[in-house]
Design an enzyme around this catalytic site. Structure first.
Site, PDB file in Angstrom:
ATOM      1  N   SER A   1     -13.182  -5.547   1.503  1.00 51.37           N
ATOM      2  CA  SER A   1     -13.942  -4.914   1.133  1.00 51.37           C
ATOM      3  C   SER A   1     -13.308  -3.337   1.293  1.00 51.37           C
ATOM      4  O   SER A   1     -13.259  -3.831   2.823  1.00 51.37           O
ATOM      5  CB  SER A   1     -14.815  -4.754   0.139  1.00 51.37           C
ATOM      6  OG  SER A   1     -16.469  -4.247  -0.068  1.00 51.37           O
TER       7      SER A   1
ATOM      8  N   GLY B   1     -20.231   5.634   3.576  1.00 45.46           N
ATOM      9  CA  GLY B   1     -21.087   5.680   3.185  1.00 45.46           C
ATOM     10  C   GLY B   1     -21.270   4.601   1.820  1.00 45.46           C
ATOM     11  O   GLY B   1     -21.975   5.087   0.558  1.00 45.46           O
TER      12      GLY B   1
ATOM     13  N   ILE C   1     -17.109 -11.989   8.833  1.00 43.25           N
ATOM     14  CA  ILE C   1     -18.201 -10.592   9.023  1.00 43.25           C
ATOM     15  C   ILE C   1     -17.519  -9.808   8.311  1.00 43.25           C
ATOM     16  O   ILE C   1     -16.704  -8.788   8.489  1.00 43.25           O
ATOM     17  CB  ILE C   1     -18.444 -10.567  10.867  1.00 43.25           C
ATOM     18  CG1 ILE C   1     -17.271  -9.796  11.234  1.00 43.25           C
ATOM     19  CG2 ILE C   1     -18.836 -12.023  10.915  1.00 43.25           C
ATOM     20  CD1 ILE C   1     -17.613  -9.623  12.894  1.00 43.25           C
ATOM     21  N   ASN C   2     -18.894  -8.365   8.129  1.00 44.45           N
ATOM     22  CA  ASN C   2     -18.679  -7.546   7.906  1.00 44.45           C
ATOM     23  C   ASN C   2     -18.541  -6.571   9.616  1.00 44.45           C
ATOM     24  O   ASN C   2     -18.662  -6.804  10.128  1.00 44.45           O
ATOM     25  CB  ASN C   2     -20.520  -6.676   7.402  1.00 44.45           C
ATOM     26  CG  ASN C   2     -20.072  -5.520   6.300  1.00 44.45           C
ATOM     27  OD1 ASN C   2     -18.701  -4.414   7.025  1.00 44.45           O
ATOM     28  ND2 ASN C   2     -20.041  -5.309   4.929  1.00 44.45           N
TER      29      ASN C   2
ATOM     30  N   CYS D   1     -23.860  -3.432   5.016  1.00 43.30           N
ATOM     31  CA  CYS D   1     -22.602  -2.037   5.077  1.00 43.30           C
ATOM     32  C   CYS D   1     -24.107  -1.424   6.006  1.00 43.30           C
ATOM     33  O   CYS D   1     -24.747  -1.707   5.634  1.00 43.30           O
ATOM     34  CB  CYS D   1     -22.629  -1.714   3.910  1.00 43.30           C
ATOM     35  SG  CYS D   1     -22.353   0.075   4.467  1.00 43.30           S
TER      36      CYS D   1
END
Lengths: 320, 309
Positions: B21, B72, B192-193, B130
């Site tokens: 993503s 963001g 993982i993010n 995030c």
């Protein structure tokens, strides 16, 4: 490969049926100093799509490895030695964007030679500077929108104002416009003549409509490129519709050029530089605030895909 | 021939490689550079109910073998996404996984509900990790009770799609949120993010990014991601029979194979796609070469087969 007189005006007849971008392998044909601070890199590319001045390429400034087990097969001895020598320097991970400084046919006329001008400032450009003739690099391009020239009338004077490394994309624009027979005035500036990234051929060409500004007085006009332009403006009686300004250089310089043009009612395009990770509109890193007609009267655009060329009056300049 | 296909909670992938993503946009950005029809699944940029402009510039900065970003969650919003991007995405002929985020538990539920009825998509991935937004995001991912709440709310609204929960690595023990997500009904776990990170401009004595802090991705985080994937697979997801999608610094087939051996069913490529879009295909080819060389008939034969001494 040396630049011969007026070689920079050699027409590139490349006409792609459609302007597609892509990933290409390029071969180094020249990588040499052009002044004390800048190098010129010339890259030969097969079937590179049509490009415009103001567009850029994104260069992979490291040896790529992405598969198994080809990595091992591909690693050649020379590269391994270099990697060992640079063991403490982290290799550049992201591609590095460079404005096209020119494009022409090679001697055989079959391929395109792309030129960029760069200054060694970090790991990526250091890697680039070590490339020898014949070595391969992976490039993505042409990226970005390019300067708009469709609003130029035959009698319009195109004024190009470049500072330092920002001169690069204007070199490409200057040669394209001159090929089309457009009248141009090219202002270039640097702190000193010996760090001005301009080829000898142009410097010595008395016909080339260039005005050089050196802050230390080592050449041409003594002062900044802005002062040289202001000085010239003061001696002209031009109608605002008679000139169009294109500028690239430090942001404070472009901002002043932009504000002066807006005040005079002169159309102006600026080439912005922003830190970007991809160049393809994915990372969203290279955001630029631009004006909009509707609330909240601003939005972010991307330097890589919406730019890097913007109309001076749409840019909301950063503070400082 | 080697069989590269894998199955994630009923979602069939022709091969285990997918986009991560936020690193492949909405797919159309990459059309000129790589044939995305050749990958296993496409994961979109994170979508929110309302459009988001994103953070101020600078948003990205390179570090040693890594990239710190604080974009963001800039995105066009759900309505524009459904109208403009879904038609393009459906042309890929791949399972489409839509990453979503919300400021509240209710927003996660609402966006999942809207996507549940969209035929062109196969799965919803909850981005609860995030680090670069002031509300929501990582606040959910760092607290196991919140992970459970968000997952349960989305689960309630998600009847026709595979529900994936993307974990944040910014926790003391990665197995805790993994367990919470699985118990609350996640069909699959992705991790993982990015890792919380920052860069300081020492001349200005200021944080480099406008958001002050950001998230680290790229090859630098691969060993950390591998460790966490290994932990989640071996102690939580594996025993529960829940598939894991691994991501974090994959650049070569070797990196992807490590994830598969540790127990991941699929592997997403993120930062490397932005550097070299064709790496999605090259990594897949490299996995095939590895399987051929070791005489495996299917990629499934190597998943979670880490050998003991």
């Amino acid at each position: 490969m040396k630049i011969t007189d007026r070689d920079y005006l050699t027409k590139d007849n490349f006409s792609a049926p459609e302007s597609k971008r892509g990933i290409f392998t390029a071969r180094v044909v020249a990588n040499e100093p052009i002044c004390k601070e800048h190098n010129r890199l010339a890259l030969k590319v097969d079937s590179f799509p049509a490009s415009k001045p103001g567009q850029f390429i994104n260069i992979l400034c490291s040896t790529s490895e992405s598969s198994y087990p080809r990595v091992i097969e591909q690693a050649d001895e020379g590269q391994l030695i270099m990697d060992k020598a640079n063991v403490l320097a982290a290799p550049a991970l992201l591609r590095r964007p460079f404005s096209l400084a020119g494009r022409r046919k090679d001697n055989q006329g079959a391929q395109s030679v792309l030129e960029i001008i760069y200054r060694i400032i970090g790991s990526g450009t250091r890697w680039l500077s070590q490339l020898g003739e014949g070595e391969q690099v992976n490039i993505i391009g042409p990226l970005g929108n390019g300067f708009r020239t469709d609003f130029l009338q035959s009698e319009t004077l195109a004024v190009l104002i470049g500072g330092g490394t920002g001169i690069a994309p204007l070199m490409y624009l200057a040669s394209e416009l001159m090929l089309k027979g457009q009248r141009i005035k090219f202002f270039v500036g640097a702190a000193s003549k010996d760090i001005l990234p301009i080829s000898k051929a142009i410097l010595e060409d008395k016909q080339f409509p260039i005005i050089i500004a050196a802050e230390d007085g080592s050449a041409g006009f003594k002062g900044t490129v802005l002062q040289a332009w202001e000085d010239w403006l003061g001696r002209q009686s031009l109608s605002p519709s008679g000139i169009v300004v294109y500028t690239c250089g430090p942001e404070v310089m472009m901002r002043e050029v932009a504000q002066r043009c807006i005040a005079m009612g002169v159309r102006c395009q600026v080439s912005l530089e922003r830190i970007m990770a991809c160049g393809m509109g994915i990372c969203q890193g290279c955001a630029v605030k631009v004006r909009t007609e509707t609330p909240p009267y601003w939005q972010y655009k991307l330097t890589c895909t919406d730019g890097p060329i913007f109309d001076a009056d749409e840019v909301i300049w950063q503070d400082g | 021939m080697v069989d590269l296909s894998v199955d994630i909670a009923g979602m069939k992938l022709a091969n285990p490689i997918m986009t991560a993503s936020g690193t492949a946009g909405y797919a159309d950005e990459l059309a000129d550079f790589v044939n995305l029809k050749q990958i296993g699944a496409f994961v979109t940029k994170t979508i929110t109910l309302e459009p988001r402009a994103g953070n101020a510039y600078p948003r990205v900065i390179e570090t040693a073998s890594g990239l710190v970003n604080a974009v963001g969650l800039a995105n066009i919003g759900l309505d524009a996404f459904l109208a403009e991007k879904i038609p393009i995405l459906s042309e890929l002929g791949l399972p489409i996984i839509v990453s979503v985020a919300g400021k509240t538990v209710e927003e996660y539920r609402a966006i999942t509900e809207r996507l549940d009825s969209v035929d062109a998509i196969s799965a919803v991935e909850l981005n609860i990790s995030c680090p670069n937004v002031s509300e929501g995001g990582i606040q959910f991912g760092m607290d196991a009770r919140q992970v459970a709440k968000v997952t349960a709310a989305a689960r309630q609204a998600c009847n026709r799609k595979v529900l994936i929960v993307k974990l944040s690595p910014n926790v003391t023990d990665i197995t805790t949120p993994a367990r919470a997500a699985i118990e609350a009904g996640a069909d699959a776990i992705s991790l993982i993010n990015t890792l919380n990170a920052m860069v300081i401009d020492i001349e200005q004595r200021k944080p480099f990014l406008a958001n002050r802090t950001g998230g680290l991705s790229g090859p630098a985080i691969h060993p950390v991601a591998l460790y966490m994937v290994y932990q989640v697979c071996s102690s939580v997801a594996g025993p529960a029979g829940v598939p894991v999608i691994a991501m974090g610094g994959v650049r070569t087939a070797r990196d992807a194979i490590e994830f598969l051996l540790a127990g991941a069913t699929a592997v997403a490529i993120g930062t490397a796609t932005m550097i070299n879009p064709t790496c999605l295909i090259e990594v897949c080819d490299g996995i095939r070469d590895y399987l051929l060389e070791h005489n495996y008939k299917s990629v499934r034969e190597i998943i979670g087969t880490l050998q003991d001494d």
